[in-house]
Structure formats: C-alpha cells, structure tokens
Design an enzyme around this catalytic site. Structure first.
Site, short mmCIF file in Angstrom:
data_model
loop_
_atom_site.label_atom_id
_atom_site.label_comp_id
_atom_site.label_asym_id
_atom_site.label_seq_id
_atom_site.Cartn_x
_atom_site.Cartn_y
_atom_site.Cartn_z
CE LYS A 106 51.02 39.22 19.17
NZ LYS A 106 51.53 38.36 18.10
CG ASP A 146 44.00 35.28 17.65
OD1 ASP A 146 42.96 34.82 17.18
OD2 ASP A 146 45.11 34.71 17.55
#
Length: 410
Positions: free
Chosen positions: A84, A133
């Site tokens: 990410k 998340d």
C-alpha cells in the site's frame, strides 16, 4: 512436503471473460505504461526505496504439482510493511501537485514539492483523509508526513489497536467509527466535505475517479518489479482483493502488455467479504452487507471500486473465495517451510492468493477449469508482512523475529 488441508472453497468461472478483447483506449485512460513511468520516477526517488524480493518457492510448487511458484514479498516496502506504500502515498503526492498548482496558477512537480520550502509550507494548509482497514491508511499517513500536509484517518470498529497505533506513529489523527469498512468510508467522505479535506481513497465511485486511479497506478510498480525479476512470463496469477483496485492494477499490467498471452487471472476474496465474486455472479456491481467479519482485515470490503470493475469484469478468468482457516495455514506454511523454500513472514491478508492456489491445486476439477498443470508457472503477491505483530504471533505461534531467527542458516 506439507500442503494445506482441503478446506472448502468457491471457484466461479467468469462467463464474461473475453480472451480476445484488446486492452483498449478506455482502459488506457485508467492505467497505462506511460502513467506507470511517471509513478515509477516519483516513487523510486523517495528515501528508502528498494525493490522488494521475488521469492521462488520450489517446495510448494512440487507439492502443488506445478512448474514454479513465485511470491512477491511486500513486507519490507518502505518500512511500512505492505504494498500500500506504493499507492496511497503516491496519490497524496499527485493530489498536492494538482491542488497547489491550481492555487498558485503554475505547474507544480513532485521535485518542486521536495525542494521548495515555500511549497512545503503551503502543504501544511492541506488535509488529506481516508478510511482504512490498516495498510492504506498507514501509507496515506506516511505520505502526508513525508510531504508536509495534515492527515486524518478513519478506522472501523474491528480494526485492531495495533494497526491504529501504527497509523498514529506517522502523525495522523486516527478516528474510530462504528460499523464496518464501508461505514468508515462514508464517515470520512462526510467529514471531508464538511471541512474542506481531500479524500485519498482506493475505492472509486461516480464523480470520484482521479485519486483511486493514482493509487492503482502506484501499485503497478510492484508488478513491474516482479515481472522484471521473473525467469519466464507467468501462466497463472492469483491475487487477493478487497475493493479490487490492487487486483485490477495487476490484471491491467498483463493485459496491456500482452493481451493474447496474458496469464490466467484469479481474483481471491474471503468467503465473508466476497463483493467481487457476487458481482461477477450477478453480471453487475453488487454490494455485500453485514460486518464482513474476516481475519483477512485488509480484504474486509463490501463494495467494489468502479474503476477496478472496468478491468476485472471481463479481464479476470475466475473469482475464488476461501475461509480464514486456509489463510492462517498458508501463513504457517511460509513461516515453517520445507523443500528448500525460504522463510517468509506474511500477514493474514498477504496469503489469500497463495492459499487459493494451493487449494485449487488439490482439486482435480478446479485444476482442470483453470488449466493448472505440471508446466504452470504461478505468480503471487504477498501484499503485507506482520502489519499487526500481536495478531501475527497469535496466529503463527511465534513472532516475526522468532520466525526469521529460526529460519536463518546456522
């Protein structure tokens, strides 16, 4: 050689897959080689950039009855622990360049952001936000800290304290909301509208496409690194998915470069958060409601990104769901390998693609449907390391440090 127990799984062949469909002009406006070149120039200039390892797993390949398995291990990416870092931080950089360029009526490059103190001061008046998340929010917070803007991150009720603290370490204000991931997305959007903040989301929806496109384009650098290190073009790619942006970025990379010989592409989700499989089954985007309760926290998403669906609706060969227990066993297999495989520390969301590949390899009908055989070359993307160290130790039985120490040569 150990392999996974034969857990039940679902494999849905995508009836809308178009083998002869070219990548096309439209998809080229979403993700392209030219845009990847821009992302690569920016990301490789950041302090700490290094190509992450591509690990050959010959022992697991023999157990699965295939020619090779390669696993791209993203656990060391920029010290953030996941792929990410390539997407969220790059999207922050692109947003700041666009916004400051409009405010100052001039072109602002990423180099300008890094080298002009006045621009960095101007960044302090800009706030970015997102729901997460865990891993995406950490990337956005890191990018904001690196480039000097403010950051507010929203997490939902079931995100662990470990992941919350990891985000806060990068200077972000972390806000916990009620409900699931999609509820947190909606809260971040409402607060951003009220406060004049900028949402850096990996989920696209009508009227919000540019930033998720930048996120996905950043992800493709990881694919480029993997393909550059592979001895041969893969025949099969298994990629885990939440909203689908990561999977679509991988799929698009292969589709754009070799539409006729692209690998068989399988999208993998937790059985309790299967919005992409349900959308494929319905032939249209479908939202999955409920608490989306899965150990694979990074994949606990109930709504499909529209940009991702533009690629996956006809670009994916199949969609697969797996139970949490299969992911846990895959983590343990990588932590205690046999057959000459390297020790790998992999988080619970990292191993969904591997778990699906191993489960499918043990099922003759599923193998046949995907053409998985002794000459197959599988590519997997290990999207995170132990991003929640306490949970990793609970699931594997040892800390990441112990796993690596136990596996080190004497």
């Amino acid at each position: 050689m150990k392999h996974l127990p034969q857990y039940p799984f679902t494999l849905l062949t995508n009836l809308r897959f178009q083998a002869a469909e070219p990548y096309g002009v439209h998809r080229g406006t979403l993700l392209s080689d030219a845009a990847l070149a821009q992302a690569r120039a920016v990301i490789t200039s950041w302090p700490g950039y290094a190509v992450t390892p591509l690990c050959a797993l010959p022992g697991l390949a023999r157990a699965a009855g295939v020619a090779s398995i390669h696993y791209k291990d993203e656990g060391s990416r920029f010290g953030l622990g996941s792929f990410k870092a390539l997407g969220g931080a790059y999207a922050v950089a692109r947003l700041l360049c666009r916004e400051l360029g409009q405010r100052l009526d001039r072109n602002v490059s990423h180099t300008d952001l890094q080298n002009d103190p006045a621009l960095r001061q101007a960044c302090a008046d800009i706030t970015v936000t997102c729901a997460t998340d865990g891993n995406h929010g950490r990337s956005v917070a890191w990018g904001a800290q690196m480039l000097g803007c403010r950051c507010v991150i929203y997490i939902h009720a079931s995100v662990s304290e470990g992941r919350k603290e990891a985000i806060a370490r990068y200077g972000a204000q972390v806000v916990r909301t009620d409900g699931n991931y999609d509820d947190a997305v909606q809260q971040a959007d409402r607060d951003a509208n009220a406060n004049g903040w900028f949402v850096i989301s990996d989920t696209s929806y009508p009227g919000y496409m540019d930033i998720p496109r930048d996120v996905m384009q950043g992800y493709q650098l990881m694919v480029h690194e993997a393909v550059s290190a592979l001895p041969q073009w893969p025949t099969h790619v298994f990629v885990q998915a939440g909203v689908g942006g990561f999977a679509a970025a991988v799929c698009a990379y292969f589709w754009e470069r070799n539409a006729e010989q692209r690998p068989v592409f399988v999208v993998v989700e937790p059985e309790r958060a299967d919005c992409l499989l349900q959308s494929a089954r319905a032939g249209a985007v479908v939202a999955v409601k409920g608490d989306l309760d899965t150990l694979m926290a990074g994949l606990a998403c109930g709504e499909v990104s529209l940009l991702a669906w533009d690629v996956l609706a006809t670009g994916a060969n199949a969609f697969c769901t797996i139970p949490d227990a299969a992911a846990v066993d895959a983590m343990r297999l990588l932590a205690s390998p046999q057959g000459g495989d390297p020790v790998i520390v992999a988080g619970e969301s990292a191993v969904a693609g591997l778990a699906a590949a191993l489960l499918i390899a043990q099922d003759s009908t599923a193998r046949a449907s995907l053409g998985l055989g002794p000459d197959s070359r599988a590519l997997l993307f290990g999207s995170e390391g132990d991003t929640d160290p306490a949970l990793y130790q609970q699931l594997v039985g040892r800390s990441a440090a112990q796993v690596l120490q136990d596996g080190a040569p004497a």
